[in-house]
Scaffold this active site. Sequence first.
Site, mmCIF file in Angstrom:
data_model
loop_
_atom_site.group_PDB
_atom_site.id
_atom_site.type_symbol
_atom_site.label_atom_id
_atom_site.label_comp_id
_atom_site.label_asym_id
_atom_site.label_seq_id
_atom_site.Cartn_x
_atom_site.Cartn_y
_atom_site.Cartn_z
ATOM 1 N N TYR A 49 12.329 2.118 -2.676
ATOM 2 C CA TYR A 49 11.902 2.952 -2.356
ATOM 3 C C TYR A 49 12.729 4.361 -2.948
ATOM 4 O O TYR A 49 13.797 4.296 -2.337
ATOM 5 C CB TYR A 49 10.453 3.668 -1.062
ATOM 6 C CG TYR A 49 9.940 2.862 -0.924
ATOM 7 C CD1 TYR A 49 8.198 3.801 -1.692
ATOM 8 C CD2 TYR A 49 9.651 1.565 -0.318
ATOM 9 C CE1 TYR A 49 7.332 2.920 -1.399
ATOM 10 C CE2 TYR A 49 8.816 0.657 -0.012
ATOM 11 C CZ TYR A 49 7.379 1.614 -0.535
ATOM 12 O OH TYR A 49 6.162 1.056 -0.314
ATOM 13 N N ARG A 83 9.434 7.463 4.870
ATOM 14 C CA ARG A 83 9.173 9.244 5.354
ATOM 15 C C ARG A 83 9.420 9.399 6.494
ATOM 16 O O ARG A 83 10.428 10.421 6.289
ATOM 17 C CB ARG A 83 7.645 9.457 5.129
ATOM 18 C CG ARG A 83 7.579 9.238 3.920
ATOM 19 C CD ARG A 83 5.515 9.756 3.721
ATOM 20 N NE ARG A 83 4.876 10.457 4.143
ATOM 21 C CZ ARG A 83 3.653 10.745 4.774
ATOM 22 N NH1 ARG A 83 2.683 9.825 4.700
ATOM 23 N NH2 ARG A 83 3.799 11.727 5.535
ATOM 24 N N ASP A 119 1.356 5.141 0.252
ATOM 25 C CA ASP A 119 -0.433 6.325 1.218
ATOM 26 C C ASP A 119 -0.933 7.128 -0.063
ATOM 27 O O ASP A 119 -0.439 7.370 -0.867
ATOM 28 C CB ASP A 119 0.814 7.194 2.052
ATOM 29 C CG ASP A 119 1.214 6.147 3.754
ATOM 30 O OD1 ASP A 119 0.066 5.045 4.113
ATOM 31 O OD2 ASP A 119 2.209 6.683 4.056
ATOM 32 N N ARG A 150 0.876 -0.942 0.527
ATOM 33 C CA ARG A 150 0.763 -0.263 -0.223
ATOM 34 C C ARG A 150 0.871 1.024 0.241
ATOM 35 O O ARG A 150 2.039 1.164 1.123
ATOM 36 C CB ARG A 150 -1.013 0.224 0.927
ATOM 37 C CG ARG A 150 -1.780 -0.966 1.029
ATOM 38 C CD ARG A 150 -3.005 -0.753 2.552
ATOM 39 N NE ARG A 150 -3.678 -2.496 2.621
ATOM 40 C CZ ARG A 150 -4.990 -1.939 3.379
ATOM 41 N NH1 ARG A 150 -4.952 -1.335 4.645
ATOM 42 N NH2 ARG A 150 -5.401 -3.096 3.318
#
Length: 265
Positions: A119, A207, A61, A59
């Site tokens: 990422y 993050r 965000d 998932r």
Amino acid sequence: MSMKSQESRGGRIRLVVAYDGADFHGFARQQGLRTVQGVLEDTLSNMLQVPILVHGSGRTDKGVHARAQVVHWDQPYGPPADRVVHVLRNRLPADIIPIQAREVDSEFHARFSVVRKTYRYALYRKPIPDVFTYRFSWHVAEPLNLAQMRLAASELVGEHDFTSFCAVAAPQENKVRRIYRVELQEDRDGNLYVFCEGSGFLQYMVRIIVGTLVDVGLGSINADAMPAILAARDRAASGRTAPPHGLCLWNVEYPTVYGGRVLDL
């Protein structure tokens, strides 16, 4: 002519998609909200005229992008894999781009077959924001100490409990993850890209890692504090949470039998 009446075949299809996450409320379906999974399921269900459930590699965000999100679904009939990308490009909105499709066996699962993910987080570092990149990068105009940031990043590599680097309400009970690399790359214009590659990630984990590294670069957190931050297992011990729009799911890797990395780096 309906899709069902065309020459077609059933089975499990794996699709790699890219998307601009700015106008989505994340990947996972949510009632009444525009999500990537919801758009894919609606498109496929309308195309095949049967309900289709889409499973993703993970998932993302709200506001987070993907260069290589992987999904799979089972279809009783439909276009063969070598035509799926072409068919979907004519049906999906412009902010979801199908890249490649292949048929896989029933043992493959977009999420549970993953062996590692990468990422990338982008930081735009010029004094004035750029209208052409603001949807995809975090504007940080202040000088950053990259040497200290790299020193701090090196402490995150390996297997650790990342409770300090995830949302307080993260649903996963086990917060231990293995990180293979946290690498900072600077381009010719001075913009910075943080690559995080690991076996899996917790909610907001990348993050918070990036936000903490920026705090290190700005001098508000010491690079040598990273082991203590990890050991604290407390979200309050780490730094800020970087905004979502700089984050992109860059690559996903599966076992060799399923082709390894889905896209070249």
